[in-house]
Design a protein around this motif. Structure first.
Motif, short mmCIF file in Angstrom:
data_model
loop_
_atom_site.label_atom_id
_atom_site.label_comp_id
_atom_site.label_asym_id
_atom_site.label_seq_id
_atom_site.Cartn_x
_atom_site.Cartn_y
_atom_site.Cartn_z
N LEU A 132 0.73 -1.34 -0.07
CA LEU A 132 0.02 -0.05 -0.06
C LEU A 132 0.97 1.16 0.04
CD1 LEU A 132 -1.98 -2.25 0.83
CD2 LEU A 132 -3.12 -0.37 2.35
N ALA A 133 0.75 2.04 -0.82
CA ALA A 133 1.45 3.29 -1.05
C ALA A 133 0.30 4.45 -0.93
CB ALA A 133 2.20 3.74 -2.44
N ILE A 134 0.34 5.22 0.38
CA ILE A 134 -0.34 6.01 0.51
C ILE A 134 0.02 7.36 0.28
CG2 ILE A 134 -1.90 7.13 2.42
CD1 ILE A 134 -1.92 4.31 3.71
N SER A 135 -0.62 8.46 -0.21
CA SER A 135 -0.02 9.77 -0.74
C SER A 135 -0.40 10.73 0.41
CB SER A 135 -0.83 10.26 -1.99
OG SER A 135 -0.66 11.68 -2.35
N VAL A 136 0.91 11.47 0.64
CA VAL A 136 0.72 12.76 1.72
C VAL A 136 0.50 13.88 0.84
CG1 VAL A 136 2.05 11.14 3.54
CG2 VAL A 136 3.09 12.67 1.73
N ASP A 137 0.04 13.89 -0.30
CA ASP A 137 -0.21 15.20 -1.19
C ASP A 137 -1.34 14.98 -2.02
OD1 ASP A 137 -0.17 17.69 -2.25
OD2 ASP A 137 1.36 17.06 -3.98
N PRO A 138 -2.64 14.62 -1.26
CA PRO A 138 -3.86 14.28 -2.06
C PRO A 138 -4.43 15.13 -3.03
CG PRO A 138 -4.33 14.48 0.16
CD PRO A 138 -2.93 14.94 0.03
N GLU A 139 -4.03 16.62 -2.74
CA GLU A 139 -4.55 17.76 -3.77
C GLU A 139 -3.82 17.47 -5.16
OE1 GLU A 139 -3.67 21.28 -2.02
OE2 GLU A 139 -5.20 21.33 -0.36
N THR A 140 -2.68 17.08 -5.06
CA THR A 140 -2.03 16.60 -6.39
C THR A 140 -2.20 15.25 -6.91
OG1 THR A 140 -0.26 18.17 -5.75
CG2 THR A 140 0.22 16.63 -7.61
N ASP A 141 -2.23 14.45 -6.03
CA ASP A 141 -2.14 12.87 -6.24
C ASP A 141 -3.70 12.44 -6.51
OD1 ASP A 141 0.79 13.02 -6.43
OD2 ASP A 141 0.85 12.31 -4.23
N THR A 142 -4.22 12.74 -7.44
CA THR A 142 -5.60 12.32 -7.95
C THR A 142 -5.50 10.83 -8.25
OG1 THR A 142 -5.48 13.05 -10.13
CG2 THR A 142 -6.43 14.66 -8.35
N PRO A 143 -6.66 10.10 -8.58
CA PRO A 143 -6.32 8.76 -8.89
C PRO A 143 -5.61 8.68 -10.31
CG PRO A 143 -8.59 8.74 -7.95
CD PRO A 143 -7.83 10.42 -8.07
N GLU A 144 -5.93 9.70 -11.10
CA GLU A 144 -5.40 9.67 -12.68
C GLU A 144 -4.10 9.92 -12.41
OE1 GLU A 144 -5.57 12.14 -16.75
OE2 GLU A 144 -6.93 12.81 -15.10
N VAL A 145 -3.53 10.88 -11.71
CA VAL A 145 -2.00 10.91 -11.47
C VAL A 145 -1.41 9.69 -10.91
CG1 VAL A 145 -0.50 12.34 -9.99
CG2 VAL A 145 -2.13 13.50 -11.24
N LEU A 146 -1.98 9.07 -9.95
CA LEU A 146 -1.23 7.94 -9.26
C LEU A 146 -1.45 6.88 -10.35
CD1 LEU A 146 -3.24 7.93 -5.79
CD2 LEU A 146 -0.77 8.66 -6.49
N ARG A 147 -2.14 6.64 -11.33
CA ARG A 147 -2.26 5.52 -12.17
C ARG A 147 -1.19 5.83 -13.07
NH1 ARG A 147 -7.93 6.48 -12.36
NH2 ARG A 147 -7.84 7.70 -14.43
N GLU A 148 -0.60 7.22 -13.45
CA GLU A 148 0.26 7.43 -14.27
C GLU A 148 1.60 7.13 -13.62
OE1 GLU A 148 0.01 11.48 -15.60
OE2 GLU A 148 -1.80 10.91 -16.98
N TYR A 149 1.49 7.49 -12.24
CA TYR A 149 2.85 7.48 -11.45
C TYR A 149 2.98 5.92 -11.12
CZ TYR A 149 6.03 8.03 -7.54
OH TYR A 149 6.90 7.95 -6.59
N ALA A 150 2.11 5.11 -10.91
CA ALA A 150 2.27 3.80 -10.62
C ALA A 150 2.92 2.84 -11.81
CB ALA A 150 1.05 3.12 -10.28
N ALA A 151 2.43 3.50 -13.19
CA ALA A 151 2.92 2.77 -14.17
C ALA A 151 4.51 2.89 -14.22
CB ALA A 151 2.27 3.16 -15.51
#
Length: 228
Positions: A132-151
């Motif tokens: 589990l990687a939990i974001s501490v900047d949720p304003e930036t890290d939307t699900p869409e951003v996280l999908r790109e980052y995880a890839a």
């Protein structure tokens, strides 16, 4: 003649001194308006000579101040995964998992940390452990951003979850559930290993080679316990 002159001068000097003394004795004393020994003064915003009563006799404030009572200490959590689905702590029961905190715009530590997690993912692929990687900047890290980052790290969508939520809530998850001080764009370098029952097994500093190796051994032990 000289003696008579001296006598006159003495009389005149005495008369002048008497007049000065009488004038001074008729003036109010400089200390007349200062508070006496039985007077209590708390402020200068009153007329001179005013006697004030102690404030504690006029203000009823007998109770001490207590901190605001917050809601109960967190024992479960619920966050949004990069897929947009909600994942809660109950969904994770039955398998051990490793928790980390990060943010996608972190330039150095987070990429290194996630490369370590990629190492763990590859070593334990298909063995029933999640990350589990939990974001501490949720304003930036939307699900869409996280999908790109995880890839970027080749994160398996079922094994390695990237999660986001309200920052205040994430702070509480970090502190109250996983014993980690987290804040906006701030986190530790510890990976939290949780067993299949949802209990914390240990906290491991991933930059320390010895601790990282111990984390691997602990994961293997938890997986073996789950099978037995």
């Amino acid at each position: 003649m000289r003696t008579a002159f001296h006598v006159v001068m003495i009389l005149v000097t005495g008369l002048v001194m008497g007049l000065i003394y009488r004038s001074l004795s008729n003036q109010p004393s400089q200390n007349a308006n200062l508070p006496g020994p039985d007077e209590i003064v708390h402020t200068t915003d009153v007329a001179p000579g005013t006697k004030l009563e102690p404030t504690e006799l006029k203000i009823e404030n007998t109770e001490p101040v207590h901190p605001v009572t917050d809601e109960a200490w967190l024992s479960r959590f619920e966050l949004t995964e990069r897929s947009g689905k909600t994942v809660n702590s109950e969904d994770l029961l039955g398998e051990p998992y490793v928790v980390s905190f990060f943010f996608s715009t972190c330039p150095s530590i987070c990429p290194q940390q996630n490369r370590k997690l990629k190492e763990l993912q590859d070593e334990f692929e298909g063995q029933g452990v999640k990350f589990l990687a939990i974001s501490v900047d949720p304003e930036t890290d939307t699900p869409e951003v996280l999908r790109e980052y995880a890839a970027r790290f080749g994160a398996d969508k079922d094994q390695w979850l990237f999660m986001t939520g309200d920052l205040t809530y994430v702070r509480r998850i970090g502190a109250e559930i996983f014993q980690q001080p987290v804040d906006k764009k701030f986190h530790t370098e510890r990976l939290v290993l949780v067993d299949s029952a949802g209990k914390i097994e240990g906290l491991y500093l991933w930059p320390e080679k010895a601790q990282f190796e111990k984390l691997k051994k602990s994961i293997k032990r938890l997986l073996a316990d789950k099978e037995s």
